[in-house]
Motif scaffolding. Sequence first.
Motif, mmCIF file in Angstrom:
data_model
loop_
_atom_site.group_PDB
_atom_site.id
_atom_site.type_symbol
_atom_site.label_atom_id
_atom_site.label_comp_id
_atom_site.label_asym_id
_atom_site.label_seq_id
_atom_site.Cartn_x
_atom_site.Cartn_y
_atom_site.Cartn_z
ATOM 1 N N ILE A 282 0.851 -1.182 0.000
ATOM 2 C CA ILE A 282 0.000 0.000 0.000
ATOM 3 C C ILE A 282 0.893 1.240 0.000
ATOM 4 O O ILE A 282 1.693 1.430 0.924
ATOM 5 N N LEU A 283 0.752 2.050 -1.014
ATOM 6 C CA LEU A 283 1.508 3.294 -1.109
ATOM 7 C C LEU A 283 0.658 4.417 -0.524
ATOM 8 O O LEU A 283 -0.469 4.657 -0.969
ATOM 9 N N VAL A 284 1.178 5.114 0.462
ATOM 10 C CA VAL A 284 0.460 6.206 1.130
ATOM 11 C C VAL A 284 1.073 7.532 0.681
ATOM 12 O O VAL A 284 2.276 7.759 0.852
ATOM 13 N N THR A 285 0.246 8.394 0.108
ATOM 14 C CA THR A 285 0.743 9.670 -0.403
ATOM 15 C C THR A 285 -0.311 10.748 -0.178
ATOM 16 O O THR A 285 -1.370 10.495 0.409
ATOM 17 N N SER A 286 -0.034 11.947 -0.670
ATOM 18 C CA SER A 286 -0.965 13.071 -0.546
ATOM 19 C C SER A 286 -0.719 14.015 -1.715
ATOM 20 O O SER A 286 0.250 13.866 -2.470
ATOM 21 N N SER A 287 -1.591 14.998 -1.851
ATOM 22 C CA SER A 287 -1.403 15.980 -2.914
ATOM 23 C C SER A 287 -0.327 16.985 -2.551
ATOM 24 O O SER A 287 0.522 17.343 -3.366
ATOM 25 N N LEU A 288 -0.364 17.459 -1.294
ATOM 26 C CA LEU A 288 0.556 18.484 -0.816
ATOM 27 C C LEU A 288 1.297 17.983 0.408
ATOM 28 O O LEU A 288 0.997 16.917 0.954
ATOM 29 N N ALA A 289 2.265 18.770 0.831
ATOM 30 C CA ALA A 289 2.969 18.481 2.080
ATOM 31 C C ALA A 289 2.087 18.871 3.264
ATOM 32 O O ALA A 289 1.138 19.650 3.127
ATOM 33 N N ASN A 290 2.382 18.305 4.424
ATOM 34 C CA ASN A 290 1.694 18.624 5.677
ATOM 35 C C ASN A 290 0.228 18.187 5.696
ATOM 36 O O ASN A 290 -0.581 18.774 6.419
ATOM 37 N N ILE A 394 4.023 1.817 2.448
ATOM 38 C CA ILE A 394 5.108 2.668 1.945
ATOM 39 C C ILE A 394 4.705 4.132 2.087
ATOM 40 O O ILE A 394 3.671 4.557 1.563
ATOM 41 N N ASP A 395 5.515 4.890 2.803
ATOM 42 C CA ASP A 395 5.313 6.335 2.933
ATOM 43 C C ASP A 395 6.084 7.027 1.810
ATOM 44 O O ASP A 395 7.304 6.885 1.706
ATOM 45 N N SER A 396 5.378 7.791 0.972
ATOM 46 C CA SER A 396 6.001 8.389 -0.212
ATOM 47 C C SER A 396 5.822 9.903 -0.196
ATOM 48 O O SER A 396 5.002 10.437 0.555
ATOM 49 N N PRO A 397 6.542 10.639 -1.062
ATOM 50 C CA PRO A 397 6.420 12.100 -1.119
ATOM 51 C C PRO A 397 5.071 12.541 -1.683
ATOM 52 O O PRO A 397 4.336 11.737 -2.262
ATOM 53 N N PRO A 398 4.728 13.829 -1.530
ATOM 54 C CA PRO A 398 3.475 14.345 -2.111
ATOM 55 C C PRO A 398 3.478 14.245 -3.627
ATOM 56 O O PRO A 398 4.510 14.398 -4.282
ATOM 57 N N LEU A 399 2.302 14.025 -4.181
ATOM 58 C CA LEU A 399 2.181 13.799 -5.624
ATOM 59 C C LEU A 399 2.487 15.038 -6.449
ATOM 60 O O LEU A 399 3.129 14.952 -7.507
ATOM 61 N N LEU A 400 2.028 16.202 -6.013
ATOM 62 C CA LEU A 400 2.177 17.401 -6.818
ATOM 63 C C LEU A 400 3.531 18.070 -6.661
ATOM 64 O O LEU A 400 3.818 19.047 -7.352
ATOM 65 N N SER A 401 4.367 17.567 -5.774
ATOM 66 C CA SER A 401 5.674 18.189 -5.537
ATOM 67 C C SER A 401 6.754 17.582 -6.425
ATOM 68 O O SER A 401 7.518 18.306 -7.064
ATOM 69 N N GLN A 428 -6.525 20.774 -6.658
ATOM 70 C CA GLN A 428 -5.270 20.095 -6.348
ATOM 71 C C GLN A 428 -5.491 18.602 -6.164
ATOM 72 O O GLN A 428 -4.676 17.782 -6.629
ATOM 73 N N LEU A 429 -6.568 18.234 -5.488
ATOM 74 C CA LEU A 429 -6.871 16.811 -5.316
ATOM 75 C C LEU A 429 -7.177 16.160 -6.661
ATOM 76 O O LEU A 429 -6.750 15.027 -6.923
ATOM 77 N N ARG A 430 -7.897 16.874 -7.526
ATOM 78 C CA ARG A 430 -8.179 16.334 -8.867
ATOM 79 C C ARG A 430 -6.899 16.168 -9.670
ATOM 80 O O ARG A 430 -6.714 15.161 -10.376
#
Length: 535
Positions: A282-290, A394-401, A428-430
Amino acid sequence: MTGGTRPGGTAATPQIEGALVEIQQYLAVLRKRWLSALLTALLILLAAALVTLLQTPRYEATNRLFIQTLTESSIAELNGGVDFASQQITTYADLATSPMVLDPVIEELALDKTSRELAEDINTSIPPDTLILEITVTSTTPDLAADIANSTAASLRAVVAELSTTTSGSTVKLTVVSTADAPSAPASPSVPRNIALGLLLGIMAGFAVAVAQELSDNRVRTTEDVEKSVAMPVIGSVQAVRDSEQAPLVMSDRPHSVEAEAYRELRTNLRFTGLNAASNSILVTSSLANEGKSSSAINLAHVLAQAGNCVLLIEADLRRPSLSRYLGLEATVGLTTVLIGEADLSEVTQPLETPGLEVLTAGPIPPNPSEMLGSIAMQRTLDTAMAAYDYVVIDSPPLLSVTDTAVLSRIVGGTLIVARSGLVRKPQLRAALEKLTTIDSDVLGVLLNRVPRRAHDVYTQRYQYAIDSESSVAMAARAETLALLREATSPRQELQPADTSSSRESSSLGDRRAETSEPLAKTLSRETESTGSRG
């Protein structure tokens, strides 16, 4: 009759329910935007108060005249005189503001105005069904208002007497019913009226501002916002933690809290997303930091391990690693050490107190994170981990960065997107989701993180149950401890096999941790020697 009434009542019910739902939505908007609505209402009320204070007071004085005709005493002549007076009274009302009447007033009172300007301050009125003419004057001083009203009435009487004089004498007479007195209070501005109007306008403006803010707000705040903006299911919703530093340790420090219950719900929902033994990463990510992706990854790994699974948590954020700081682990060796071939996976994983949970930190930060994460070595490392563990988080970097996450999403079982309520915007989420769907990555769903407590009204009963159950679990644990103490002091030895098994299990776990710690110590030693030789 009954049969005819029922359809009408049935048809009206959906309309009533729809109206109630709409009212509830508006009330929810007001609860969410209450501060903006309150500030707007107070601002409008303050403006009304200031306008009232800055207005020049205006005073009103009224002189009343009775119109009558001078006739003989016969009934017919009296009736004719009344009719004549009724017809003439409107003419006299208009005559009161004419220059013929007002010029003598200006001369008498030495006013610095023209007859046209003075006429704007005079209002004449006729009460219904009467022969009374009211002359009302508005002025900035009470005495001047009374003087102008009385002088105008006197001038009007003189003009009417002059115009109505015939060879037989005057036929119309204007009698003063009440003279104008200086008012004790201003007629305008009316403080109570202005404050009431300001309050009403403030409430309306506050409501309008709240609705406008809600309509123009494009931040993701609720589950409905996510599902409407990206058409992606929300498989978890975590309530905001008062202390943000404790967010990564919810499952370990507060396993019976409402936040921990939310992660258990996430674990349950993940079972229905298609993860299996052949695709258990499972890859865990986000759109932005924080947005809380790292804390979410830590708690997800904990909750999977607490279900009896063997879990490996990998820190693949090679640009801003944080797991070692959150968990107090060694950071000098880790994923990058494995990728460059200086250590095996089993040598650098670090166990946590939760049974079955191990962590692979990022290790030294490389100059080329994207290339390392997209390398064949990373694919082999991930395959090895998936074969050795039940789940790999897996903790990964933000997607949009950066592009690191997009590279990893192609080689994992599924991607979980963390969206922080009130931070990430819908575009941003889209954009983040489109970045994954463009390369045909498997998106498991969205985890809505740090949702304000007021937005968790839907889950109030479940969360309250979780809170209440915490005390129940604690009581049960104390009862179990007392039972074990009684059994330990009892002369019977029936539980010895179970105790031996428990001791053997603890010994096995200790041996496993020792086996894991020993290769890690050797790797650290090699890293130290390598650093010293390079120096």
